[in-house]
Design a protein around this motif. Structure first.
Motif, short mmCIF file in Angstrom:
data_model
loop_
_atom_site.label_atom_id
_atom_site.label_comp_id
_atom_site.label_asym_id
_atom_site.label_seq_id
_atom_site.Cartn_x
_atom_site.Cartn_y
_atom_site.Cartn_z
N LYS A 141 20.22 0.23 4.56
CA LYS A 141 21.46 -1.06 4.94
C LYS A 141 22.96 -0.42 5.15
N GLY A 142 23.76 -1.34 6.25
CA GLY A 142 25.00 -0.92 6.95
C GLY A 142 24.82 -0.02 6.99
N LYS A 143 24.38 1.61 7.45
CA LYS A 143 24.23 2.26 7.52
C LYS A 143 25.58 2.56 9.38
N LYS A 144 26.45 3.62 9.62
CA LYS A 144 26.62 3.76 11.46
C LYS A 144 26.04 5.24 11.20
N ILE A 145 26.44 5.58 13.27
CA ILE A 145 25.72 6.38 13.66
C ILE A 145 26.51 7.23 12.97
N THR A 146 27.64 7.60 12.58
CA THR A 146 28.25 8.89 11.74
C THR A 146 27.78 9.46 10.99
N LEU A 148 24.55 10.19 10.90
CA LEU A 148 23.63 10.69 11.08
C LEU A 148 23.68 12.88 11.47
N LYS A 149 25.65 12.55 10.47
CA LYS A 149 26.24 13.76 10.71
C LYS A 149 25.27 14.70 9.57
N GLY A 150 24.90 15.68 10.16
CA GLY A 150 23.92 16.65 8.95
C GLY A 150 22.53 16.25 8.65
N GLN A 151 22.20 15.49 9.37
CA GLN A 151 20.84 15.27 9.28
C GLN A 151 19.33 15.48 10.18
N SER A 152 18.36 15.44 9.60
CA SER A 152 17.56 15.88 10.61
C SER A 152 17.35 14.46 11.50
N ILE A 153 17.04 14.21 12.44
CA ILE A 153 15.84 13.12 12.99
C ILE A 153 15.06 13.59 14.53
N ASN A 154 13.71 12.98 13.59
CA ASN A 154 12.26 12.84 14.65
C ASN A 154 12.53 11.34 15.65
N ALA A 172 29.89 8.54 19.13
CA ALA A 172 30.49 8.58 17.64
C ALA A 172 31.78 9.54 17.72
N GLY A 173 32.27 10.64 18.85
CA GLY A 173 32.59 11.27 18.97
C GLY A 173 32.28 12.47 18.15
N MET A 174 30.55 12.42 18.27
CA MET A 174 29.98 13.16 17.66
C MET A 174 29.18 14.40 19.39
N SER A 175 28.46 15.33 18.37
CA SER A 175 27.57 15.85 19.74
C SER A 175 25.88 16.31 18.89
N GLU A 176 24.99 16.70 20.14
CA GLU A 176 24.02 17.41 19.23
C GLU A 176 24.53 18.36 18.00
N ARG A 177 24.85 19.11 18.66
CA ARG A 177 25.39 19.84 17.12
C ARG A 177 25.76 19.60 15.71
N ASP A 178 26.38 18.47 15.98
CA ASP A 178 26.02 17.91 14.24
C ASP A 178 24.94 17.26 13.26
N VAL A 179 23.98 17.58 14.40
CA VAL A 179 22.44 16.86 13.50
C VAL A 179 21.59 18.04 14.14
N LYS A 180 20.41 17.74 13.48
CA LYS A 180 19.05 18.76 13.65
C LYS A 180 17.95 17.70 14.21
N ASP A 216 15.59 -2.47 4.58
CA ASP A 216 16.16 -1.63 4.38
C ASP A 216 16.27 -0.62 5.88
N VAL A 217 16.44 -0.89 7.49
CA VAL A 217 16.36 0.01 8.02
C VAL A 217 17.20 -0.59 8.74
N THR A 218 17.81 0.60 8.87
CA THR A 218 19.25 -0.33 9.77
C THR A 218 19.49 0.66 11.44
N GLU A 219 18.99 -0.31 12.43
CA GLU A 219 18.94 0.25 13.70
C GLU A 219 20.77 0.12 14.24
N VAL A 220 21.25 2.15 14.23
CA VAL A 220 22.57 1.72 14.19
C VAL A 220 23.00 1.98 15.79
N PHE A 221 21.95 2.54 16.84
CA PHE A 221 22.01 2.60 17.89
C PHE A 221 21.36 1.49 19.23
#
Length: 372
Positions: A141-146, A148-154, A172-180, A216-221
């Motif tokens: 709950k209450g998650k934000k786009i930020t 995602l940093k350092g996380q794996s995304i399916n 959010a001022g990030m890029s694909e380099r911030d995630v996997k 307990d799932v947040t849609e952040v975007f």
């Protein structure tokens, strides 16, 4: 170094009812198809267009069932066969190979498959854009786009989900380099998200609706944050259209008559919507739910306003950059401008000597002016 897209046969899959695999494919594949493309004859009377199961394209199937396509084709002295195919990427490949005169596809796929492969194509009708059909999810709950940093995304890599993720990170001022990213087929995304190890995912409806409804799932975007960027269109071969304007008139007339029927709010519209719901593997409520997150342009006036908006070239410039950055314009593409795109009032983005994708509002304008 350009990262080449995987081969189409590794990415494409048979479209399950209520599911459309909206993938990018490599220009290399498109070029191999182009090698066997027959010449498009002028003065034709028989035409074929294809579509696959998706909320915004169901009207094509129903317009055929209702006899609306036949009526408009006869008005202009031609025959149009509207064919449903079961595989989205294969439908675009067959169009690119010249087996169909038109095909339902997204703006991104129109650029990266037929256009990048050298087949001059025209977006005859931009029928809708995703308005919540695509989203980014995080468990908790209450998650934000930020978060995602350092996380794996399916997600389905090199798909509109991948594009949506890039836009989310950018916001959010990030890029694909911030995630996997973890490549996961649309058929497997729900099962993957059900496992404890998968905590982030990007997908589209109907899977999106099912996953974000879980506790307990947040849609952040979602795609409402980038309105107009993920479009669904009827694309036709430019030379065929130029030689046979009756095709453009008949398809456009049939499309907007079908949408007017859908919007009529009477027994006939309910019957039509119920028929489309059944054909897409759901019920009336389920299909209406899909339409709620699909911004259909129900009138020629609305479709024309979108097709002639100054923001459309800007959107496609962004799409071209994403495509180039991910190697989807072909390994020989020197920059994002390799494939030229033409818009209303003579606006051209990219190479003026290699215009292969045209957003031509001529026929929609005729419909809006009552001249079809």
């Amino acid at each position: 170094m350009i990262r080449a897209a995987p081969a189409v046969d590794k990415l494409s899959c048979e479209v399950n009812p209520m599911r459309k695999l909206r993938l990018f494919a490599s220009a290399v594949t498109a070029l191999s198809i182009l090698a066997s493309t027959p010449a498009f004859a002028a003065g034709k009377t028989d035409f074929k267009v294809c579509w696959t199961i998706y909320a915004g394209w169901m009207p094509w199937g129903e317009a055929k069932t209702q006899g609306i396509v036949t009526k408009w084709a006869k008005k202009y002295g031609i025959n149009i066969d509207v064919v449903q195919l079961n595989d989205y990427i294969e439908s675009i490949n067959q169009y690119t190979a010249g087996k169909f005169d038109g095909c339902g596809m997204t703006n991104m796929d129109a650029l990266t498959i037929p256009a990048a492969g050298g087949v001059d194509s025209t977006a005859l009708i931009v029928g809708d854009y995703s308005n919540g059909n695509d989203g980014v999810l995080i468990k908790g709950k209450g998650k934000k786009i930020t978060d995602l940093k350092g996380q794996s995304i399916n997600l389905v890599e090199l798909s509109v989900s991948h594009y949506l993720l890039a836009r989310a990170l950018e916001s959010a001022g990030m890029s694909e380099r911030d995630v996997k990213t973890v490549n996961t087929s649309d058929a497997d995304i729900s099962a993957a998200f059900a496992t404890p190890t998968v905590k982030q995912a990007v997908t589209w409806n109907p899977m999106l609706a099912d996953l974000k409804a879980q506790p307990d799932v947040t849609e952040v975007f979602d795609s409402t944050k980038i309105p107009g960027e993920i479009m669904d269109m009827m694309v036709v071969n430019t030379k065929t259209l130029a030689d046979n304007p009756a095709l453009g008139k008949a398809l456009t007339g049939a499309w907007f008559e079908m949408l007017a029927l859908m919007k009529a709010n009477n027994a006939s519209s309910t019957a039509a919507l119920t028929s489309m719901a059944k054909a897409s593997g759901t019920d009336l409520a389920g299909y209406k739910g899909q339409l709620a997150t699909t911004a259909l342009f129900y009138t020629p006036k609305d479709a024309l306003a979108f097709a002639t908006s100054p923001s459309l070239p800007q959107t496609m410039t962004r799409v071209a950059k994403f495509s180039f950055d991910h190697g989807l314009l072909g390994q020989g593409a020197p920059n994002p401008d390799a494939v030229g795109m033409a818009f209303d009032k003579g606006v051209i983005v990219g190479s003026k000597s290699n215009v292969k994708l045209r957003f031509d509002p001529t026929y929609v304008r005729m419909a809006a002016d009552g001249k079809l």
